[in-house]
Design a protein around this motif. Structure first.
Motif: not given
Length: 320
Positions: A139-153
């Motif tokens: 879930l911590m890795f998933f949080s990192i991925f979500m941060y990338y997604i929101f920044e990219a968006a």
């Protein structure tokens, strides 16, 4: 009756995901959320909802082998068969960010999974188990991925997602969209329950292992939304959006689905699944190689991926 309920379960999973995507996407538009944000989050999670529901219900029902096998099987199917079939319809254009970030992140997620299930080899433990602490790592890795997604968006100014086939529905009223969203969630949960209960029953009846059922029947059934979405996108000549959705769904499956499931109950690992994890990682590497050649997956490469998946499917059925 068991087979009928299994079919009903798959139908509820597919239709529920469709309702959820339509309703939540329209709500996001009414709230003036960026279209690219919708495509990268709501659509990806909507098509990944069946895998999440099936895996979490399997964990609650005491069928951990189905949970892990469903995730691994779905990812193998996503990266090989779905990409292959989509490329056959229309060569897949690959965005540069997918090559540089999303596919490598999928590879990283696979390596993390391999490390966390290797307790016997790395820690000299008595058994290989995905523990609750392992779930927190996912879930911590998933949080990192979500941060990338929101920044990219947030940074992207690309408007092509407004043409996404999944988001062409009119916004409609608040009541209708809320009803679609809630109804979709209910259908997904009910469908997931029917699929787990009846596929497990069939497995026991025919002497099949839960791992084989998870890798085949459950994985194929719960991945149908991604298949339908990708095929429709390819038919409408929007195949460039399909690969990103498939890769994003694969990351979601490993990091969120396994993370959430193992928090509910630790997941015992069948030693046979190690081969399947290696296959999943291998397909990810092959997809990366195909993607960097002219930034697309050609029809010939699509045929190769499809045939390789068929060979893998035959192998695991014989292996059982």
């Amino acid at each position: 009756m068991t087979y009928l309920l299994l079919i009903i379960g798959f139908a509820l999973l597919i239709k529920g995901a469709d309702w959820f995507v339509d309703g939540s996407s329209s709500i996001a538009r009414l709230l003036r959320i960026s279209p690219i944000m919708i495509g990268l989050t709501i659509v990806a999670f909507g098509t990944g909802a069946p895998e999440a529901t099936v895996s979490i219900i399997a964990a609650l029902e005491g069928s951990p082998e189905v949970t892990l096998a469903n995730v691994v099987g779905s990812n193998i199917l996503n990266i090989s068969l779905i990409v292959g079939v989509t490329a056959l319809i229309s060569p897949l254009k690959v965005e540069s960010s997918t090559i540089r970030k999303e596919i490598p992140f999928t590879f990283l997620a696979g390596i993390v999974l391999l490390v966390l299930i290797s307790d016997i080899y790395l820690q000299y433990a008595d058994a290989n188990i995905i523990t609750r602490s392992d779930g927190l790592i996912f879930l911590m890795f998933f949080s990192i991925f979500m941060y990338y997604i929101f920044e990219a968006a947030r940074k992207s100014r690309d408007k092509t997602y407004e043409e996404n086939v999944l988001l062409e529905k009119s916004e409609g009223t608040w009541g209708k969209n809320i009803l679609l969203t809630v109804g979709g969630i209910v259908a997904i949960v009910a469908g997931g329950y029917f699929v787990v209960e009846n596929s497990t029953s069939i497995a026991l009846k025919f002497g099949m292992s839960e791992t084989l059922v998870g890798l085949t029947i459950v994985a194929i059934g719960s991945s149908l939304p991604e298949l339908v979405t990708s095929v429709v996108a390819a038919v409408k000549k929007q195949s460039e959006i399909a690969l990103g959705n498939i890769v994003g769904s694969s990351i979601f499956n490993i990091l969120f689905v396994l993370g959430a499931s193992s928090l509910i109950t630790p997941l015992e690992v069948n030693n046979k699944v190690f081969f399947d994890v290696y296959v999943m990682i291998g397909f990810t590497i092959i997809l990366f190689i195909f993607a960097i050649t002219k930034c697309r997956v050609s029809k010939l490469e699509g045929i190769a991926l499809t045939l390789t998946y068929v060979a893998y499917l035959i192998y695991i059925v014989v292996r059982n």
